[in-house]
Design a protein around this motif. Structure first.
Motif, PDB file in Angstrom:
ATOM      1  N   ASP A  49       0.828  -1.205   0.000  1.00  0.00           N
ATOM      2  CA  ASP A  49       0.000   0.000   0.000  1.00  0.00           C
ATOM      3  C   ASP A  49       0.864   1.258   0.000  1.00  0.00           C
ATOM      4  N   CYS A  50       1.970   1.217   0.718  1.00  0.00           N
ATOM      5  CA  CYS A  50       2.856   2.381   0.807  1.00  0.00           C
ATOM      6  C   CYS A  50       3.567   2.633  -0.515  1.00  0.00           C
ATOM      7  N   THR A  51       4.108   1.582  -1.094  1.00  0.00           N
ATOM      8  CA  THR A  51       4.935   1.745  -2.292  1.00  0.00           C
ATOM      9  C   THR A  51       4.142   1.717  -3.593  1.00  0.00           C
ATOM     10  N   ALA A  52       2.960   1.072  -3.574  1.00  0.00           N
ATOM     11  CA  ALA A  52       2.181   0.849  -4.808  1.00  0.00           C
ATOM     12  C   ALA A  52       3.066   0.176  -5.850  1.00  0.00           C
ATOM     13  N   GLY A  53       3.990  -0.673  -5.359  1.00  0.00           N
ATOM     14  CA  GLY A  53       4.933  -1.322  -6.257  1.00  0.00           C
ATOM     15  C   GLY A  53       4.396  -2.600  -6.869  1.00  0.00           C
ATOM     16  N   ARG A  54       5.143  -3.142  -7.791  1.00  0.00           N
ATOM     17  CA  ARG A  54       4.809  -4.426  -8.395  1.00  0.00           C
ATOM     18  C   ARG A  54       5.314  -5.545  -7.493  1.00  0.00           C
ATOM     19  N   ILE A  55       4.678  -6.690  -7.556  1.00  0.00           N
ATOM     20  CA  ILE A  55       5.073  -7.791  -6.675  1.00  0.00           C
ATOM     21  C   ILE A  55       6.481  -8.280  -6.999  1.00  0.00           C
ATOM     22  N   GLY A  56       6.931  -8.040  -8.241  1.00  0.00           N
ATOM     23  CA  GLY A  56       8.275  -8.459  -8.606  1.00  0.00           C
ATOM     24  C   GLY A  56       9.366  -7.705  -7.865  1.00  0.00           C
ATOM     25  N   ASP A  57       9.028  -6.534  -7.300  1.00  0.00           N
ATOM     26  CA  ASP A  57      10.016  -5.737  -6.570  1.00  0.00           C
ATOM     27  C   ASP A  57      10.015  -6.025  -5.066  1.00  0.00           C
ATOM     28  N   MET A  58       8.972  -6.688  -4.581  1.00  0.00           N
ATOM     29  CA  MET A  58       8.803  -6.860  -3.139  1.00  0.00           C
ATOM     30  C   MET A  58       9.812  -7.794  -2.466  1.00  0.00           C
ATOM     31  N   PRO A  59      10.181  -8.949  -3.073  1.00  0.00           N
ATOM     32  CA  PRO A  59      11.059  -9.884  -2.360  1.00  0.00           C
ATOM     33  C   PRO A  59      12.400  -9.292  -1.950  1.00  0.00           C
ATOM     34  N   ASP A  60      12.947  -8.374  -2.746  1.00  0.00           N
ATOM     35  CA  ASP A  60      14.276  -7.813  -2.461  1.00  0.00           C
ATOM     36  C   ASP A  60      14.237  -6.539  -1.636  1.00  0.00           C
ATOM     37  N   ILE A  72      11.254   5.381   1.151  1.00  0.00           N
ATOM     38  CA  ILE A  72      11.781   4.191   0.490  1.00  0.00           C
ATOM     39  C   ILE A  72      12.094   4.560  -0.951  1.00  0.00           C
ATOM     40  N   THR A  73      13.308   4.211  -1.387  1.00  0.00           N
ATOM     41  CA  THR A  73      13.724   4.464  -2.764  1.00  0.00           C
ATOM     42  C   THR A  73      14.168   3.160  -3.393  1.00  0.00           C
ATOM     43  N   TRP A  74      13.669   2.865  -4.595  1.00  0.00           N
ATOM     44  CA  TRP A  74      14.081   1.642  -5.276  1.00  0.00           C
ATOM     45  C   TRP A  74      13.946   1.798  -6.778  1.00  0.00           C
ATOM     46  N   GLN A  75      14.661   0.955  -7.492  1.00  0.00           N
ATOM     47  CA  GLN A  75      14.583   0.921  -8.946  1.00  0.00           C
ATOM     48  C   GLN A  75      13.746  -0.289  -9.355  1.00  0.00           C
ATOM     49  N   PRO A  76      12.535  -0.080  -9.858  1.00  0.00           N
ATOM     50  CA  PRO A  76      11.704  -1.210 -10.271  1.00  0.00           C
ATOM     51  C   PRO A  76      12.420  -2.088 -11.292  1.00  0.00           C
ATOM     52  N   LYS A  77      12.141  -3.392 -11.223  1.00  0.00           N
ATOM     53  CA  LYS A  77      12.810  -4.338 -12.114  1.00  0.00           C
ATOM     54  C   LYS A  77      12.270  -4.289 -13.534  1.00  0.00           C
ATOM     55  N   LYS A  78      11.026  -3.866 -13.691  1.00  0.00           N
ATOM     56  CA  LYS A  78      10.452  -3.848 -15.029  1.00  0.00           C
ATOM     57  C   LYS A  78      11.254  -2.915 -15.922  1.00  0.00           C
ATOM     58  N   LYS A  79      11.669  -3.441 -17.070  1.00  0.00           N
ATOM     59  CA  LYS A  79      12.519  -2.678 -17.974  1.00  0.00           C
ATOM     60  C   LYS A  79      11.842  -1.371 -18.388  1.00  0.00           C
ATOM     61  N   GLY A  80      12.606  -0.287 -18.330  1.00  0.00           N
ATOM     62  CA  GLY A  80      12.089   1.016 -18.742  1.00  0.00           C
ATOM     63  C   GLY A  80      11.477   1.813 -17.613  1.00  0.00           C
ATOM     64  N   SER A  81      11.329   1.191 -16.422  1.00  0.00           N
ATOM     65  CA  SER A  81      10.734   1.902 -15.290  1.00  0.00           C
ATOM     66  C   SER A  81      11.718   2.907 -14.700  1.00  0.00           C
TER      67      SER A  81
END
Length: 364
Positions: free
Chosen positions: A208-219, A234-243
């Motif tokens: 809910d906080c990040t509104a991220g994709r599940i592919g980014d959650m495990p790491d 929280i700062t992160w680089q989404p794994k989906k190419k081009g994000s």
């Protein structure tokens, strides 16, 4: 873990690999180990034999015959794997296309010939047959067709058919709207079932906080915690190419949940054994279990909400609150405004409808 194939079981080994076993039909206590799982080349043959109580000798696959559909698929998959490992494609794209092509290769036509053994010059009727084999699962059929189009497009410049019918065939898939956004009732049911300090609640707060994709959650974990104007973020680089890189302020709910957990570990989310989730797929399976436990299910008893539904709900809420297209893009990590416009367009139509109604009321 049980799958849709009757009698198919999978066991996670200490090595991290998966062991696949099949219960012999009519002999509940007899199980036969097979070398691969659903979606992999040759699986159907091993599975059906094991259900009959037969053991197929495991032999090294032969090199595909030149000019066959098998050859195109294997060469494309090998090329795509190198590209994915080099970062030009995501591993999820590689896995999705590999599964789609493996399914098409192992499918048998009306003469019971494997499609993989046929000439790479498949006619349009053959691709229609592949589509129809999915029945009502048009979403899965479309995923398979994306893999087929990608393979034939790649092969067009490498000695394979330049004008395959698959490249011009139109999709028959009718979208059902994708993931369903969570509503207030869903959230209440989930948080009531999964109280403070549970991994399920921590997952929800993080999603809910990040509104991220599940592919980014495990790491995602403590190394991703930063500060913005003195406030935790929280700062992160989404794994989906081009994000694009995403930074969000940590919500009160997530801060509270983090206080209930051991934040010294490498990742926020862990399995029941305290280990990081091996993949987004394993986390997704666990999430579905949590949702079922909260009784947020369809008539079939399966989870009808997902992490993407949380992401979709956040996007809709931001649009409704008047967030700009760019604000939503930066929150969700979108690189293409056309994707974000789906949400802003609906919110804008709603605002215009309300405005029009108010003008009519003033007129009368």
């Amino acid at each position: 873990m049980k799958y849709e194939y009757k009698g198919l079981l999978s066991d996670r080994m200490k090595s991290g690999n998966t062991r696949w076993r099949v219960r012999v039909e009519g002999q509940r206590n007899r199980k036969i180990t097979i070398p691969m799982g659903p979606g992999e080349s040759g699986f159907d043959a091993y599975y059906r034999a094991a259900r009959r109580g037969e053991v197929i000798e495991q032999v090294r696959p032969k090199k595909p015959t030149k000019g066959t559909f098998d050859e195109l698929c294997e060469n494309y998959i090998a090329w795509l794997k190198v590209q994915a490992e080099g970062g030009n494609y995501s591993m999820s794209t590689f896995e999705s296309r590999r599964r789609g092509l493996d399914y098409a290769r192992e499918l048998r036509d009306i003469d019971q010939d494997r499609f993989g053994s046929l000439s790479v010059h498949l006619p349009g009727d053959a691709f229609t047959f592949i589509w129809d084999s999915f029945g009502v699962k048009t979403g899965a059929a479309e995923t398979c067709f994306k893999a087929l189009r990608a393979a034939y497009s790649w092969g067009a410049d490498r000695g394979y058919p330049k004008h395959s019918d698959i490249l011009t065939m139109k999709s028959k898939h009718k979208s059902k709207g994708g993931a369903v956004a969570w509503n207030d009732k869903d959230v209440e049911k989930f948080l009531t079932r999964h109280g403070p300090g549970t991994m399920a609640r921590l997952w929800f707060a993080l999603a809910d906080c990040t509104a991220g994709r599940i592919g980014d959650m495990p790491d995602m974990g403590p190394p991703h915690v930063t500060e913005v104007d003195g406030k935790p973020a929280i700062t992160w680089q989404p794994k989906k190419k081009g994000s694009s890189e995403v930074t969000v302020l940590i919500t009160e709910m997530l801060l509270t949940e983090l206080d209930n957990h051991d934040v010294d570990r490498g990742t926020f989310l862990t399995t029941v054994y305290g280990k990081p989730f091996a993949s987004s797929g394993s986390l997704d399976n666990r999430v579905r279990e949590w949702i079922v436990q909260a009784k947020i299910t369809g008539k079939n008893g399966k989870a009808n909400r997902s992490q993407h539904g949380i992401r979709k709900g956040v996007a809709k809420l931001l649009a409704k609150l008047g967030a700009t297209e760019y604000e939503i893009m930066t929150t969700l990590g979108h690189s293409d405004p056309r994707t974000t416009r789906i949400y802003t367009k609906d919110a804008e139509r709603e605002r215009m409808a309300i405005s029009a109604a108010q003008k009519r009321m003033r007129k009368t």
